[in-house]
Design a protein around this motif. Structure first.
Motif, PDB file in Angstrom:
ATOM      1  N   PRO A 166      -3.893  -6.017   4.150  1.00  0.00           N
ATOM      2  CA  PRO A 166      -3.495  -5.348   3.201  1.00  0.00           C
ATOM      3  C   PRO A 166      -4.026  -3.939   3.091  1.00  0.00           C
ATOM      4  O   PRO A 166      -5.157  -3.677   3.262  1.00  0.00           O
ATOM      5  N   ALA A 167      -3.073  -2.967   2.786  1.00  0.00           N
ATOM      6  CA  ALA A 167      -3.733  -1.626   2.485  1.00  0.00           C
ATOM      7  C   ALA A 167      -4.558  -1.435   1.104  1.00  0.00           C
ATOM      8  O   ALA A 167      -4.112  -2.487   0.253  1.00  0.00           O
ATOM      9  N   ASP A 168      -5.373  -0.571   1.072  1.00  0.00           N
ATOM     10  CA  ASP A 168      -5.921  -0.220  -0.219  1.00  0.00           C
ATOM     11  C   ASP A 168      -5.419  -0.030  -1.389  1.00  0.00           C
ATOM     12  O   ASP A 168      -4.148   0.507  -0.960  1.00  0.00           O
ATOM     13  N   GLY A 169      -5.464  -0.619  -2.652  1.00  0.00           N
ATOM     14  CA  GLY A 169      -4.764  -0.183  -3.626  1.00  0.00           C
ATOM     15  C   GLY A 169      -4.646  -1.231  -4.555  1.00  0.00           C
ATOM     16  O   GLY A 169      -4.865  -2.305  -4.181  1.00  0.00           O
ATOM     17  N   PRO A 170      -4.074  -0.796  -5.791  1.00  0.00           N
ATOM     18  CA  PRO A 170      -3.888  -1.830  -6.962  1.00  0.00           C
ATOM     19  C   PRO A 170      -2.840  -2.967  -6.506  1.00  0.00           C
ATOM     20  O   PRO A 170      -2.876  -4.031  -6.976  1.00  0.00           O
ATOM     21  N   GLU A 171      -1.947  -2.369  -5.707  1.00  0.00           N
ATOM     22  CA  GLU A 171      -0.774  -3.287  -5.390  1.00  0.00           C
ATOM     23  C   GLU A 171      -0.365  -3.170  -3.871  1.00  0.00           C
ATOM     24  O   GLU A 171       0.125  -2.200  -3.376  1.00  0.00           O
ATOM     25  N   PRO A 172      -1.534  -3.991  -3.078  1.00  0.00           N
ATOM     26  CA  PRO A 172      -1.445  -3.547  -1.497  1.00  0.00           C
ATOM     27  C   PRO A 172      -0.273  -3.887  -1.091  1.00  0.00           C
ATOM     28  O   PRO A 172       0.763  -4.692  -1.224  1.00  0.00           O
ATOM     29  N   SER A 173       0.141  -2.994  -0.123  1.00  0.00           N
ATOM     30  CA  SER A 173       1.202  -3.210   0.835  1.00  0.00           C
ATOM     31  C   SER A 173       0.741  -3.654   2.298  1.00  0.00           C
ATOM     32  O   SER A 173      -0.524  -3.276   2.621  1.00  0.00           O
ATOM     33  N   CYS A 174       1.644  -4.078   3.144  1.00  0.00           N
ATOM     34  CA  CYS A 174       1.022  -4.258   4.466  1.00  0.00           C
ATOM     35  C   CYS A 174       0.782  -2.928   5.154  1.00  0.00           C
ATOM     36  O   CYS A 174       1.615  -1.960   5.291  1.00  0.00           O
ATOM     37  N   LYS A 175      -0.276  -2.739   6.053  1.00  0.00           N
ATOM     38  CA  LYS A 175      -0.532  -1.779   6.828  1.00  0.00           C
ATOM     39  C   LYS A 175       0.286  -1.459   7.961  1.00  0.00           C
ATOM     40  O   LYS A 175       0.631  -0.311   8.463  1.00  0.00           O
ATOM     41  N   ASP A 176       1.011  -2.663   8.600  1.00  0.00           N
ATOM     42  CA  ASP A 176       1.739  -2.266   9.709  1.00  0.00           C
ATOM     43  C   ASP A 176       3.475  -2.070   9.464  1.00  0.00           C
ATOM     44  O   ASP A 176       3.735  -1.102   9.784  1.00  0.00           O
ATOM     45  N   CYS A 177       3.817  -2.820   8.523  1.00  0.00           N
ATOM     46  CA  CYS A 177       5.319  -2.999   8.087  1.00  0.00           C
ATOM     47  C   CYS A 177       5.572  -2.171   6.791  1.00  0.00           C
ATOM     48  O   CYS A 177       6.650  -2.248   6.470  1.00  0.00           O
ATOM     49  N   HIS A 178       4.402  -2.192   5.793  1.00  0.00           N
ATOM     50  CA  HIS A 178       4.665  -1.358   4.705  1.00  0.00           C
ATOM     51  C   HIS A 178       5.563  -2.052   3.868  1.00  0.00           C
ATOM     52  O   HIS A 178       5.831  -1.360   2.951  1.00  0.00           O
ATOM     53  N   ARG A 179       5.499  -3.272   3.743  1.00  0.00           N
ATOM     54  CA  ARG A 179       6.135  -4.213   3.099  1.00  0.00           C
ATOM     55  C   ARG A 179       5.168  -4.562   1.839  1.00  0.00           C
ATOM     56  O   ARG A 179       4.132  -4.607   2.076  1.00  0.00           O
ATOM     57  N   ARG A 180       5.636  -5.249   0.670  1.00  0.00           N
ATOM     58  CA  ARG A 180       4.726  -5.748  -0.095  1.00  0.00           C
ATOM     59  C   ARG A 180       3.869  -6.793   0.617  1.00  0.00           C
ATOM     60  O   ARG A 180       4.607  -7.717   1.219  1.00  0.00           O
ATOM     61  N   TRP A 181       2.470  -6.733   0.318  1.00  0.00           N
ATOM     62  CA  TRP A 181       1.565  -7.866   1.017  1.00  0.00           C
ATOM     63  C   TRP A 181       1.694  -8.913   0.207  1.00  0.00           C
ATOM     64  O   TRP A 181       1.394  -8.649  -1.047  1.00  0.00           O
ATOM     65  N   PRO A 182       1.636 -10.399   0.491  1.00  0.00           N
ATOM     66  CA  PRO A 182       1.516 -10.335   2.195  1.00  0.00           C
ATOM     67  C   PRO A 182       3.071 -10.519   2.655  1.00  0.00           C
ATOM     68  O   PRO A 182       3.685 -11.020   1.891  1.00  0.00           O
ATOM     69  N   CYS A 183       3.249  -9.854   3.612  1.00  0.00           N
ATOM     70  CA  CYS A 183       4.435  -9.715   4.568  1.00  0.00           C
ATOM     71  C   CYS A 183       4.593 -11.033   5.080  1.00  0.00           C
ATOM     72  O   CYS A 183       3.554 -11.994   4.916  1.00  0.00           O
ATOM     73  N   GLU A 184       5.873 -11.334   5.749  1.00  0.00           N
ATOM     74  CA  GLU A 184       6.224 -12.689   6.204  1.00  0.00           C
ATOM     75  C   GLU A 184       5.223 -12.830   7.355  1.00  0.00           C
ATOM     76  O   GLU A 184       4.709 -14.136   7.619  1.00  0.00           O
ATOM     77  N   MET A 185       4.809 -11.767   8.082  1.00  0.00           N
ATOM     78  CA  MET A 185       3.801 -12.186   9.276  1.00  0.00           C
ATOM     79  C   MET A 185       2.540 -12.537   8.734  1.00  0.00           C
ATOM     80  O   MET A 185       2.043 -13.587   9.215  1.00  0.00           O
TER      81      MET A 185
END
Length: 76
Positions: A45-64
């Motif tokens: 997860p990227a840092d932030g109040p609503e983390p996104s995936c560092k790799d695919c940039h989708r809302r975290w947690p992504c499917e992977m």
């Protein structure tokens, strides 16, 4: 900064990974656990109040990340 629930879940998954890979039933699957670690590392997860995936940039947690966390026994 306060840790979000998602970041806490990720931290628990990374902590559980070494123990899961030593379970007698799955200890011989080194490649599987190596790939699982790579997925968790790449899809952190990227840092932030609503983390996104560092790799695919989708809302975290992504499917992977979701799948990899379940493999180590961290469901929520």
């Amino acid at each position: 900064m306060t840790e979000t629930a998602e970041q806490n879940r990720y931290r628990r998954a990374m902590t559980a990974l070494p123990y899961a890979s030593r379970e007698p039933a799955t200890a011989g699957h080194a490649v599987f656990w190596k790939v699982t670690r790579e997925i968790l590392t790449e899809h952190a997860p990227a840092d932030g109040p609503e983390p996104s995936c560092k790799d695919c940039h989708r809302r975290w947690p992504c499917e992977m990340a979701e799948s990899a966390m379940k493999q180590v026994g961290v469901w929520s």
